[in-house]
Scaffold this active site. Sequence first.
Site, mmCIF file in Angstrom:
data_model
loop_
_atom_site.group_PDB
_atom_site.id
_atom_site.type_symbol
_atom_site.label_atom_id
_atom_site.label_comp_id
_atom_site.label_asym_id
_atom_site.label_seq_id
_atom_site.Cartn_x
_atom_site.Cartn_y
_atom_site.Cartn_z
ATOM 1 N N LYS A 67 -8.475 -15.092 -37.111
ATOM 2 C CA LYS A 67 -7.620 -16.040 -37.247
ATOM 3 C C LYS A 67 -8.368 -17.440 -36.983
ATOM 4 O O LYS A 67 -7.917 -18.455 -37.614
ATOM 5 C CB LYS A 67 -6.492 -16.014 -36.075
ATOM 6 N N ASN A 68 -9.113 -17.575 -35.801
ATOM 7 C CA ASN A 68 -9.660 -18.757 -35.807
ATOM 8 C C ASN A 68 -10.765 -19.235 -36.689
ATOM 9 O O ASN A 68 -11.200 -20.439 -36.683
ATOM 10 C CB ASN A 68 -10.475 -18.581 -34.180
ATOM 11 N N CYS A 94 -0.298 -23.063 -27.497
ATOM 12 C CA CYS A 94 -0.272 -22.006 -26.680
ATOM 13 C C CYS A 94 -0.055 -22.983 -25.265
ATOM 14 O O CYS A 94 -0.800 -24.192 -24.839
ATOM 15 C CB CYS A 94 -1.589 -21.313 -26.133
ATOM 16 N N ARG A 143 -4.985 -29.462 -22.877
ATOM 17 C CA ARG A 143 -5.533 -29.491 -24.076
ATOM 18 C C ARG A 143 -5.392 -30.925 -24.701
ATOM 19 O O ARG A 143 -4.687 -30.790 -25.808
ATOM 20 C CB ARG A 143 -5.046 -28.214 -24.933
ATOM 21 N N ASP A 156 -11.030 -16.303 -24.851
ATOM 22 C CA ASP A 156 -10.115 -15.536 -25.529
ATOM 23 C C ASP A 156 -10.165 -14.072 -25.036
ATOM 24 O O ASP A 156 -9.251 -13.389 -25.615
ATOM 25 C CB ASP A 156 -10.168 -15.880 -26.941
ATOM 26 N N ARG A 205 1.499 -14.020 -33.416
ATOM 27 C CA ARG A 205 0.660 -15.140 -34.146
ATOM 28 C C ARG A 205 -0.892 -14.642 -34.336
ATOM 29 O O ARG A 205 -1.578 -15.492 -35.080
ATOM 30 C CB ARG A 205 0.579 -16.181 -33.006
HETATM 31 C C1 UD1 Z 1 -10.343 -22.839 -30.087
HETATM 32 C C2 UD1 Z 1 -9.667 -21.692 -30.312
HETATM 33 C C3 UD1 Z 1 -9.161 -20.911 -29.018
HETATM 34 C C4 UD1 Z 1 -10.193 -20.952 -28.063
HETATM 35 C C5 UD1 Z 1 -10.950 -22.268 -27.753
HETATM 36 C C6 UD1 Z 1 -12.162 -22.045 -26.879
HETATM 37 C C7 UD1 Z 1 -8.852 -21.898 -32.399
HETATM 38 C C8 UD1 Z 1 -7.729 -21.921 -33.427
HETATM 39 N N1 UD1 Z 1 -8.500 -21.764 -31.171
HETATM 40 O O1 UD1 Z 1 -9.470 -23.784 -29.361
HETATM 41 O O2 UD1 Z 1 -8.641 -19.730 -29.282
HETATM 42 O O3 UD1 Z 1 -9.515 -20.411 -26.884
HETATM 43 O O4 UD1 Z 1 -11.559 -22.742 -28.947
HETATM 44 O O5 UD1 Z 1 -13.046 -21.322 -27.273
HETATM 45 O O6 UD1 Z 1 -10.193 -21.865 -33.028
HETATM 46 N N2 UD1 Z 1 -10.732 -30.543 -24.841
HETATM 47 C C9 UD1 Z 1 -10.605 -31.638 -24.435
HETATM 48 N N3 UD1 Z 1 -10.597 -32.863 -25.325
HETATM 49 C C10 UD1 Z 1 -10.495 -32.683 -26.587
HETATM 50 C C11 UD1 Z 1 -10.496 -31.441 -26.826
HETATM 51 C C12 UD1 Z 1 -10.664 -30.289 -26.254
HETATM 52 O O7 UD1 Z 1 -10.662 -32.015 -23.087
HETATM 53 O O8 UD1 Z 1 -10.042 -33.737 -27.284
HETATM 54 C C13 UD1 Z 1 -11.055 -29.347 -23.740
HETATM 55 C C14 UD1 Z 1 -9.757 -28.389 -23.997
HETATM 56 O O9 UD1 Z 1 -8.561 -28.810 -23.231
HETATM 57 C C15 UD1 Z 1 -10.666 -27.280 -23.371
HETATM 58 C C16 UD1 Z 1 -11.940 -27.372 -23.673
HETATM 59 O O10 UD1 Z 1 -12.061 -28.625 -24.160
HETATM 60 O O11 UD1 Z 1 -10.574 -27.316 -21.856
HETATM 61 C C17 UD1 Z 1 -12.037 -26.548 -24.974
HETATM 62 O O12 UD1 Z 1 -11.242 -26.680 -25.931
HETATM 63 P P1 UD1 Z 1 -11.626 -26.386 -27.436
HETATM 64 O O13 UD1 Z 1 -12.948 -25.724 -27.620
HETATM 65 O O14 UD1 Z 1 -11.262 -27.598 -28.194
HETATM 66 O O15 UD1 Z 1 -10.417 -25.437 -27.897
HETATM 67 P P2 UD1 Z 1 -9.520 -25.035 -29.512
HETATM 68 O O16 UD1 Z 1 -10.477 -25.758 -30.307
HETATM 69 O O17 UD1 Z 1 -8.221 -25.756 -29.147
#
Ligand code: UD1
Length: 429
Positions: free
Chosen positions: A22-23, A126, A131, A316, A408
């Site tokens: 998915k990711n 989620c 986030r 995850d 999902r």
């Molecule tokens: C992706 C994955 C999700 C996985 C996560 C971490 C997909 C669709 N989803 O989510 O399944 O759990 O990586 O491996 O690929 N953050 C900030 N500011 C930002 C962006 C992120 O503070 O602008 C923080 C987030 O709140 C979190 C951390 O950075 O604490 C990591 O998040 P991130 O790696 O961005 O996760 P996703 O890309 O949303």
Amino acid sequence: MDRIRIVGGNTLSGTIPVSGAKNAALPLMIASMLTSETLTLDNVPRLADVEQLIGILGNHGVDHSVNGRREGQDTHYGRTINFRAESIVDTTAPYELVSKMRASFWVIGPLLARMGEARVSLPGGCAIGTRPVDIFIDGLNALGADIEIESGYAVARTRKGLTGNRYVFPKVSVGATHVLMMAAALARGDTVLENAAREPEIVNLAECLNAMGARISGAGTSTIQIEGVTSLGGATHTVLPDRIETGTYAMAVAMTGGDVTLEGARADLLESALEVLERTGTEITPLNSGIRVRRNGGGIAPVDIETQPFPGFPTDLQAQFMGLMTRAKGRSTIRETIFENRFMHVQELARLGARISLNGQTAIVEGVEKLKGAQVMATDLRASVSLVIAGLAAEGETVVNRVYHLDRGFERLEAKLQACGAEIERLSS
Ligand code: UD1
């Protein structure tokens, strides 16, 4: 709303085909917006999130068509979907669509790169912490975009197109790395991304972008170099196997005991989780065609873990691992370092008899002799599957409510487990 009913106690044996990730599929689909030519993706999983994103992309003008199965292709081998964004008809991603899935915010990268403007609702997704999107905004700013937050939308513009730059991520972010890579692919000049995410899904996207004509090197390391090009073309690309689905079923086998081959799985995508599983007493054998997972007799040894960005133990798989540790012979600690609110499964596991206490971002799990089936509620995607894992080993009947979370991210979960001897069924209502 559908529910899943499980009668625990059976060991698992047989073969489980691993689906496309998915990711990986989601950012690859979004990359189709970067070109007016056709991007063909193989091995796309049948998941609610994929359907949702098809709808979102359609709103921007991305047409799609699904190919029939090719001769000799296994039935489980996902779908082949052609995406074609001949023209982008709308640069707004509305709240109604984006609020359902966080990754849809990522369209901001291609929209800015191709159209010079984007109006994208701030995301939902989620319920695992706040986030925020500050890193996306900061990074796109560094490439020359002006971004304002107006009425819940990120409104982004570039005056003269995006310009390459050096950007150091303040924190590792998978989504922000995807987006900056896509945006920088069409920026003027060179970009260097430092402290980039190293997840396999980043590599998969970089390979696809390169097949489309981008010039990206270093993906999979923390420094990614991107030489901007003026346009990208069509390509055919395969979605890599789902390492989280792989780890989830491996933990299910570790939990129930048995002998299962995870067909199509790649051990190199989840070495840290497999190494942890081996320490619990589970035998892991990488094969050419997948991974064999066995646990026969013997108890589950407790192992302490901490979630980390790739190549560390993935957040995850944290909930699933906690499910496994509820039956371990002794105490384990599980520290979540990526998301600040990712322990919602603790309460539900407790309903099955698990003994878990929380201390800030650390869960302390005291393994119990047996779990007992109960009604439980799925709260997010990965949490819900941890309840399935626990249910497979619990005495009697477990009913997991709110199964739409599972749909999902897990393709044909009950069919795959049934085929290995689990007593599991979907109750439709
Ligand atoms: C992706 C994955 C999700 C996985 C996560 C971490 C997909 C669709 N989803 O989510 O399944 O759990 O990586 O491996 O690929 N953050 C900030 N500011 C930002 C962006 C992120 O503070 O602008 C923080 C987030 O709140 C979190 C951390 O950075 O604490 C990591 O998040 P991130 O790696 O961005 O996760 P996703 O890309 O949303």
